[in-house]
Design a protein around this motif. Structure first.
Motif, PDB file in Angstrom:
ATOM      1  N   UNK A   1       4.769   2.412  -3.805  1.00 53.72           N
ATOM      2  CA  UNK A   1       5.219   3.633  -3.137  1.00 53.72           C
ATOM      3  C   UNK A   1       6.718   3.849  -3.329  1.00 53.72           C
ATOM      4  N   UNK A   2       7.485   2.780  -3.251  1.00 51.74           N
ATOM      5  CA  UNK A   2       8.932   2.891  -3.446  1.00 51.74           C
ATOM      6  C   UNK A   2       9.228   3.330  -4.872  1.00 51.74           C
ATOM      7  N   UNK A   3       8.531   2.758  -5.841  1.00 56.33           N
ATOM      8  CA  UNK A   3       8.749   3.117  -7.253  1.00 56.33           C
ATOM      9  C   UNK A   3       8.267   4.541  -7.546  1.00 56.33           C
ATOM     10  N   UNK A   4       7.135   4.921  -6.955  1.00 56.11           N
ATOM     11  CA  UNK A   4       6.594   6.255  -7.166  1.00 56.11           C
ATOM     12  C   UNK A   4       7.518   7.320  -6.608  1.00 56.11           C
ATOM     13  N   UNK A   5       8.075   7.058  -5.457  1.00 56.31           N
ATOM     14  CA  UNK A   5       8.973   8.024  -4.822  1.00 56.31           C
ATOM     15  C   UNK A   5      10.320   8.088  -5.541  1.00 56.31           C
ATOM     16  N   UNK A   6      10.768   6.982  -6.045  1.00 52.75           N
ATOM     17  CA  UNK A   6      12.067   6.939  -6.710  1.00 52.75           C
ATOM     18  C   UNK A   6      13.158   6.525  -5.741  1.00 52.75           C
ATOM     19  N   UNK A   7      14.233   6.013  -6.281  1.00 56.00           N
ATOM     20  CA  UNK A   7      15.374   5.592  -5.477  1.00 56.00           C
ATOM     21  C   UNK A   7      16.622   6.253  -6.027  1.00 56.00           C
ATOM     22  N   UNK A   8      17.733   5.893  -5.463  1.00 56.26           N
ATOM     23  CA  UNK A   8      18.985   6.451  -5.978  1.00 56.26           C
ATOM     24  C   UNK A   8      19.295   5.938  -7.385  1.00 56.26           C
TER      25      UNK A   8
ATOM     26  N   UNK B   1      -3.522  15.934  -4.244  1.00 55.56           N
ATOM     27  CA  UNK B   1      -2.286  16.299  -3.545  1.00 55.56           C
ATOM     28  C   UNK B   1      -2.118  15.483  -2.269  1.00 55.56           C
ATOM     29  N   UNK B   2      -3.203  15.316  -1.526  1.00 53.53           N
ATOM     30  CA  UNK B   2      -3.142  14.511  -0.302  1.00 53.53           C
ATOM     31  C   UNK B   2      -2.843  13.052  -0.655  1.00 53.53           C
ATOM     32  N   UNK B   3      -3.506  12.533  -1.676  1.00 54.27           N
ATOM     33  CA  UNK B   3      -3.261  11.143  -2.085  1.00 54.27           C
ATOM     34  C   UNK B   3      -1.821  10.961  -2.554  1.00 54.27           C
ATOM     35  N   UNK B   4      -1.291  11.934  -3.264  1.00 55.67           N
ATOM     36  CA  UNK B   4       0.080  11.839  -3.766  1.00 55.67           C
ATOM     37  C   UNK B   4       1.083  11.805  -2.614  1.00 55.67           C
ATOM     38  N   UNK B   5       0.907  12.680  -1.641  1.00 52.31           N
ATOM     39  CA  UNK B   5       1.864  12.706  -0.532  1.00 52.31           C
ATOM     40  C   UNK B   5       1.752  11.442   0.320  1.00 52.31           C
ATOM     41  N   UNK B   6       0.559  10.878   0.442  1.00 48.75           N
ATOM     42  CA  UNK B   6       0.397   9.629   1.189  1.00 48.75           C
ATOM     43  C   UNK B   6       1.063   8.481   0.437  1.00 48.75           C
ATOM     44  N   UNK B   7       0.903   8.440  -0.880  1.00 46.85           N
ATOM     45  CA  UNK B   7       1.503   7.369  -1.676  1.00 46.85           C
ATOM     46  C   UNK B   7       3.023   7.470  -1.748  1.00 46.85           C
ATOM     47  N   UNK B   8       3.573   8.641  -1.534  1.00 42.61           N
ATOM     48  CA  UNK B   8       5.024   8.805  -1.565  1.00 42.61           C
ATOM     49  C   UNK B   8       5.693   8.457  -0.243  1.00 42.61           C
ATOM     50  N   UNK B   9       4.893   8.216   0.795  1.00 43.99           N
ATOM     51  CA  UNK B   9       5.465   7.806   2.076  1.00 43.99           C
ATOM     52  C   UNK B   9       5.865   6.333   1.998  1.00 43.99           C
ATOM     53  N   UNK B  10       7.000   6.033   2.554  1.00 35.86           N
ATOM     54  CA  UNK B  10       7.422   4.645   2.641  1.00 35.86           C
ATOM     55  C   UNK B  10       6.953   4.130   3.991  1.00 35.86           C
ATOM     56  N   UNK B  11       6.086   3.133   3.980  1.00 34.52           N
ATOM     57  CA  UNK B  11       5.522   2.591   5.219  1.00 34.52           C
ATOM     58  C   UNK B  11       6.638   2.050   6.108  1.00 34.52           C
TER      59      UNK B  11
END
Length: 143
Positions: A98-105, A80-90
């Motif tokens: 990270x951008x692909x993992x989080x998703x875009x419009x 869970x911690x790794x997932x939330x860190x990877x979803x942050x956009x630096x």
């Protein structure tokens, strides 16, 4: 020590949209604060090493039913911690992953399914309240 760190000392990430961006609120998620690419990379490497140490220690001792709950909950918390860190956009150099993992419009992102973890968690006893709380928080995060 690793179990105590991830079940008692560190706060678990909150689900997406829950208290994210709240100003001076107790519901704000510590893990969703802006970070640099180098910080993100360092955190992911540390989490990998911690998980490797936990796996080596947890799998080197005799198998018991109560230890199954620990073996299941602590890696879920680390994930869970790794997932939330990877979803942050630096803030300085966004990673394509990270951008692909989080998703875009244009496209939706990816997530880890927690259905199997929830099914197993219902059958495995957990004997300490902090471990049970951490396991529940990890399941809530991935829900």
């Amino acid at each position: 020590l690793i179990q105590h760190t991830f079940t008692c000392a560190l706060p678990m990430p909150k689900p997406e949209g829950e208290g994210v961006g709240a100003v001076l609120s107790e519901r704000v998620c510590l893990w969703r604060t802006p970070m640099l690419y180098a910080q993100q990379l360092d955190l992911m490497l540390l989490l990998q090493r911690i998980c490797e140490h936990f796996a080596a220690s947890a799998l080197s001792i005799d198998h018991t039913r109560s230890l199954d709950g620990v073996r299941m909950a602590v890696p879920a918390c680390i994930a869970a911690v790794a997932d939330v860190v990877m979803r942050q956009i630096a803030t300085d150099k966004p990673s394509r992953v990270c951008v692909r993992l989080r998703g875009t419009h244009d496209s939706s992102g990816y997530t880890i399914g927690a259905a199997e973890l929830a099914r197993q968690a219902a059958a495995v006893p957990v004997h300490t309240p902090e471990l049970n709380t951490a396991r529940t928080c990890a399941l809530d995060y991935f829900a």
